[in-house]
Design an enzyme around this catalytic site. Sequence first.
Site, PDB file in Angstrom:
ATOM      1  N   CYS A 214       0.838  -1.200   0.000  1.00  0.00           N
ATOM      2  CA  CYS A 214       0.000   0.000   0.000  1.00  0.00           C
ATOM      3  C   CYS A 214       0.877   1.256   0.000  1.00  0.00           C
ATOM      4  O   CYS A 214       1.983   1.249   0.527  1.00  0.00           O
ATOM      5  CB  CYS A 214      -0.909  -0.004   1.225  1.00  0.00           C
ATOM      6  SG  CYS A 214      -2.077   1.374   1.257  1.00  0.00           S
TER       7      CYS A 214
ATOM      8  N   ASP B 217       0.357   3.744   1.726  1.00  0.00           N
ATOM      9  CA  ASP B 217       0.299   4.313   3.078  1.00  0.00           C
ATOM     10  C   ASP B 217       1.707   4.611   3.614  1.00  0.00           C
ATOM     11  O   ASP B 217       2.569   3.728   3.617  1.00  0.00           O
ATOM     12  CB  ASP B 217      -0.420   3.314   4.012  1.00  0.00           C
ATOM     13  CG  ASP B 217      -0.781   3.944   5.349  1.00  0.00           C
ATOM     14  OD1 ASP B 217       0.126   4.421   6.052  1.00  0.00           O
ATOM     15  OD2 ASP B 217      -1.980   3.954   5.682  1.00  0.00           O
TER      16      ASP B 217
ATOM     17  N   ARG C 281       2.877   4.852   6.415  1.00  0.00           N
ATOM     18  CA  ARG C 281       3.318   4.151   7.628  1.00  0.00           C
ATOM     19  C   ARG C 281       3.855   2.748   7.352  1.00  0.00           C
ATOM     20  O   ARG C 281       4.164   2.007   8.269  1.00  0.00           O
ATOM     21  CB  ARG C 281       2.145   4.059   8.616  1.00  0.00           C
ATOM     22  CG  ARG C 281       1.643   5.418   9.076  1.00  0.00           C
ATOM     23  CD  ARG C 281       0.292   5.293   9.735  1.00  0.00           C
ATOM     24  NE  ARG C 281      -0.730   4.829   8.806  1.00  0.00           N
ATOM     25  CZ  ARG C 281      -2.003   4.577   9.150  1.00  0.00           C
ATOM     26  NH1 ARG C 281      -2.382   4.741  10.399  1.00  0.00           N
ATOM     27  NH2 ARG C 281      -2.868   4.171   8.241  1.00  0.00           N
TER      28      ARG C 281
ATOM     29  N   HIS D  11      -2.202  -4.038   4.972  1.00  0.00           N
ATOM     30  CA  HIS D  11      -1.981  -3.647   6.366  1.00  0.00           C
ATOM     31  C   HIS D  11      -3.318  -3.378   7.037  1.00  0.00           C
ATOM     32  O   HIS D  11      -4.236  -2.834   6.430  1.00  0.00           O
ATOM     33  CB  HIS D  11      -1.058  -2.427   6.465  1.00  0.00           C
ATOM     34  CG  HIS D  11      -1.642  -1.171   5.894  1.00  0.00           C
ATOM     35  ND1 HIS D  11      -2.235  -0.203   6.665  1.00  0.00           N
ATOM     36  CD2 HIS D  11      -1.762  -0.737   4.622  1.00  0.00           C
ATOM     37  CE1 HIS D  11      -2.674   0.776   5.902  1.00  0.00           C
ATOM     38  NE2 HIS D  11      -2.407   0.487   4.653  1.00  0.00           N
TER      39      HIS D  11
ATOM     40  N   CYS E 122      -6.152  -0.167   6.895  1.00  0.00           N
ATOM     41  CA  CYS E 122      -5.930   0.426   5.570  1.00  0.00           C
ATOM     42  C   CYS E 122      -7.101   1.354   5.196  1.00  0.00           C
ATOM     43  O   CYS E 122      -8.244   0.917   5.058  1.00  0.00           O
ATOM     44  CB  CYS E 122      -5.768  -0.670   4.522  1.00  0.00           C
ATOM     45  SG  CYS E 122      -5.416  -0.007   2.873  1.00  0.00           S
TER      46      CYS E 122
HETATM   47 ZN    ZN Z   1      -3.429   1.145   2.991  1.00  0.00          ZN
END
Ligand code: ZN
Length: 204
Positions: A40, A42, A44, A96, A99
């Site tokens: 992803c 993302d 993090r 994750h 998400c």
């Molecule tokens: Zn995500």
Amino acid sequence: MLEDLKNNNRNWAAGKIAVDPGFFKRLENQQAPKYLWIGCSDSRVPANEIVGLDPGELFVHRNVANLAPPQDANYLSVLQFSVEVLKVEHIMVVGHYGCGGVSAAVDGKRRGLVDHWLHPIREVCHDHKHELAALDDDRARWDRLVELNVIRQVKNVAQDIFVQDAWASGQSLNVHGWVYSIADGLVRDLNVTVGSPEDVDRIL
Ligand code: ZN
């Protein structure tokens, strides 16, 4: 603020050389990762950091909600290059928990183009609606949808012609489904590894 980033970069490069003077020379001359990470976007979820690998050891493709859509030229180009040129031995689809992309796919709010991008997740949700409905609360449903999405993307990767052709030619290649937990930094293996065309039928 960007000056800070440039300073950080100089410090990072100097730190690498201090520990290993040949680090960048080696990278410059060769890229030979054994792994492709499909994860992803993302912020993090920093791919190579999580699994303790240096740059050059992990080929990375990231998009919103770690999808492997068979019509997406970007993903397909990465997949073909990884399999046919780099000859990676492992492909990890890594979702994750928590998400935002997965949650946005099914929360009913309109956001624009990303709603189209996230459409495959609504299909996964629909295909598993009974299993999801039987769970206790929204958080459990969200977590399970994250897992089911990873499993579906593993299947997409495994059914792709680049991967099928690699298996037909005897190339060793395994596709794995993992979910990363932002809460504790740990990866959970969903045990849906596919290493041959026959394996594909075993997963959801
Ligand atoms: Zn995500």
